[in-house]
Design a protein around this motif. Structure first.
Motif, PDB file in Angstrom:
ATOM      1  N   ASP A  62      -8.407  -0.653  -2.510  1.00  0.00           N
ATOM      2  CA  ASP A  62      -9.144  -1.806  -1.991  1.00  0.00           C
ATOM      3  C   ASP A  62      -9.538  -1.634  -0.528  1.00  0.00           C
ATOM      4  O   ASP A  62     -10.502  -2.250  -0.063  1.00  0.00           O
ATOM      5  N   MET A  63      -8.776  -0.802   0.190  1.00  0.00           N
ATOM      6  CA  MET A  63      -9.126  -0.541   1.594  1.00  0.00           C
ATOM      7  C   MET A  63     -10.310   0.407   1.704  1.00  0.00           C
ATOM      8  O   MET A  63     -10.798   0.682   2.806  1.00  0.00           O
ATOM      9  N   MET A  94      -5.260   4.811  10.077  1.00  0.00           N
ATOM     10  CA  MET A  94      -5.592   3.654   9.250  1.00  0.00           C
ATOM     11  C   MET A  94      -4.390   3.246   8.391  1.00  0.00           C
ATOM     12  O   MET A  94      -4.091   2.060   8.238  1.00  0.00           O
ATOM     13  N   GLU A 108      -3.815  -1.381  -3.556  1.00  0.00           N
ATOM     14  CA  GLU A 108      -4.019  -1.885  -2.192  1.00  0.00           C
ATOM     15  C   GLU A 108      -4.773  -0.860  -1.345  1.00  0.00           C
ATOM     16  O   GLU A 108      -5.611  -1.213  -0.518  1.00  0.00           O
ATOM     17  N   ILE A 109      -4.470   0.428  -1.570  1.00  0.00           N
ATOM     18  CA  ILE A 109      -5.142   1.497  -0.821  1.00  0.00           C
ATOM     19  C   ILE A 109      -6.594   1.632  -1.285  1.00  0.00           C
ATOM     20  O   ILE A 109      -7.509   1.780  -0.487  1.00  0.00           O
ATOM     21  N   PRO A 140       0.818  -1.220   0.000  1.00  0.00           N
ATOM     22  CA  PRO A 140       0.000   0.000   0.000  1.00  0.00           C
ATOM     23  C   PRO A 140       0.850   1.267   0.000  1.00  0.00           C
ATOM     24  O   PRO A 140       1.732   1.424   0.835  1.00  0.00           O
ATOM     25  N   ALA A 148      -2.061  -0.171   8.424  1.00  0.00           N
ATOM     26  CA  ALA A 148      -1.906  -0.998   7.229  1.00  0.00           C
ATOM     27  C   ALA A 148      -0.449  -1.015   6.750  1.00  0.00           C
ATOM     28  O   ALA A 148      -0.147  -1.586   5.710  1.00  0.00           O
TER      29      ALA A 148
END
Length: 418
Positions: free
Chosen positions: A48-49, A63, A45-46, A28, A67
DNA sequence: TCTGGGGTCCTAGGACCC
DNA sequence: TCTGGGGTCCTAGGACCC
């Protein structure tokens, strides 16, 4: 068959940072806006968060820490340099490309198998520059834009036959379409229009009546009839601005004046680079957007008697304008300069009233030139007229997480051992 | 505590003119 | 009581984009 393609770099700023930090591939990563204010680029990846574009950094800091995300301040010198390399590769095959933004370009070509052409280009950019890209191909810019988003979700390439457009495009929400923002979404909704097919089902005359020229344009583009043409010729730039938020707001005139002078110098540097002169200048000062003073912003425009980029002439005008609109007790959070009425030096029309000024300009111009060349040589802003660094600290931006200047400074070039 | 910067285009409305 | 109409130009502000 003639096609319009849009090539777009994936997560561009993140990809640029990863180029020199391959250890971050698959991890991320976010890049922040100026002042480390908002998130302006996110790795997959970010995304998807569920972290949205443009969210304030402080709201998601925890956050991101949890992560183990890597966070960068934005580093535009690096991004511009990588951008140029990407387009140089595209230009080898498509010399008439239209650069649309720092990470996108349109180009046209003829082929019966457009996906093969696009795949070859994608491979070549990724091999030579190392930035992953996606290509959408269609018959209008707006359709190509949309297919680019489809490409991003799939193989990085997308092209649809007519049938597929008929089936798939209908139910697409207009909010996903290029050129439809908050305002237009609301206007469409008022008439019960939410998806592409509802807009396409209306007669153009009706669309024109309800939504004006922009509506008609959009409808045609969505139908695949090109209205917006691809052109390699960049229209002359119409304005130059330099603005920045301060790290902390300030009620001090001296601080604001210093910021204004700084931005004027930035603008003059750009005018110099583009070989342009400005006919008008505007001083902009404003408090924080979220503060009690939100509406106490002010601006003052100056029309020059003759186009100029002379630091003596402009600085005098700008300070007068600032004094006219500066208010004691307002905590300013942002300042900037807007240059308008740009003309190229060779097209300059001398002013009816500027006899004395022309003589004056010749004298001061050489001083301006000297200042500019000294600054260019030693890295700006070493020397600035009437400005010292004493106020600088008071409004300077935050930039705590910037990556090294891998490609634009010899001192910071990456060392590779094998 | 902390919310970007740099562009373009369109439109509504005021000023001005005949 | 009754107070033009139509055109241009300019600007501020909004919408949108990356």
């Amino acid at each position: 068959m003639q096609h319009i393609a849009l090539l777009d770099c994936n997560n561009f700023f993140v990809s640029c940072e990863r180029l020199f930090r391959p250890d971050l591939l698959g991890k991320p990563v976010v890049v922040l806006s100026s002042n480390d204010g908002c998130v302006v680029a996110r790795s997959k990846e970010i995304k998807d968060m569920g972290i949205p574009m443009g969210v304030p950094y402080f709201q998601i800091k925890d956050m991101l820490t949890k992560a183990k995300a890597t966070v960068f301040s934005s580093h535009f010198a690096l991004y511009r340099d990588i951008s140029k390399r990407v387009f140089d590769v595209v230009r080898e095959s498509f010399p008439d490309l239209e650069q649309y933004s720092i990470d996108e370009c349109f180009f046209t070509f003829e082929s019966d198998d457009p996906l093969i052409v696009a795949a070859e280009l994608k491979r070549e950019v990724e091999r030579q520059v190392g930035i992953p890209v996606s290509v959408g191909i269609a018959s209008s810019k707006t359709r190509a834009k949309y297919l680019n988003t489809v490409a991003k979700k799939t193989t990085g390439l997308a092209y649809w036959e007519d049938e597929k457009w008929q089936q798939e495009f209908k139910l697409v929400n207009l909010t996903e379409i290029w050129g439809v923002g908050k305002g237009r979404t609301a206007a469409f909704k008022k008439h019960g229009i939410v998806t592409v097919d509802t807009l396409l089902s209306l007669a153009p005359a009706v669309v024109g009546q309800l939504f004006g020229v922009e509506g008609v344009r959009l409808q045609a583009e969505l139908l695949g009839k090109p209205v917006l043409l691809v052109s390699p010729f960049r229209l002359a730039q119409k304005s130059i601005t330099s603005t920045r938020s301060f790290a902390k707001s300030s009620t001090s005139y001296a601080v604001v004046e210093d910021a204004i002078k700084y931005h004027l110098h930035q603008c003059i540097k750009d005018l110099e680079t583009m070989d342009l002169l400005a006919t008008g200048l505007k001083v902009l000062i404003s408090p924080g957007r979220y503060s009690d003073y939100a509406f106490q912003g002010a601006s003052k425009e100056i029309i020059l008697t003759a186009p100029s980029r002379d630091v003596f002439v402009l600085q005098k005008a700008v300070i007068e304008a600032l004094q006219a609109c500066f208010r004691e007790s307002v905590p300013y959070k942002k300042a900037g300069i807007l240059c308008t009425g740009l003309v190229s030096v060779d097209k300059q029309t001398p002013s009816l009233f500027s006899d004395t000024e022309t003589i004056h300009n010749q004298k001061t111009n050489s001083i301006s030139q000297t200042l500019l060349s000294i600054n260019a040589k030693y890295g700006q802003p070493l020397l600035q007229l009437g400005r010292t660094e004493t106020q600088g600290r008071a409004w300077q931006v935050r930039k705590e997480l910037e990556s090294p200047s891998y490609t634009t400074s010899w001192k910071e070039i990456k060392t590779v051992r094998s």
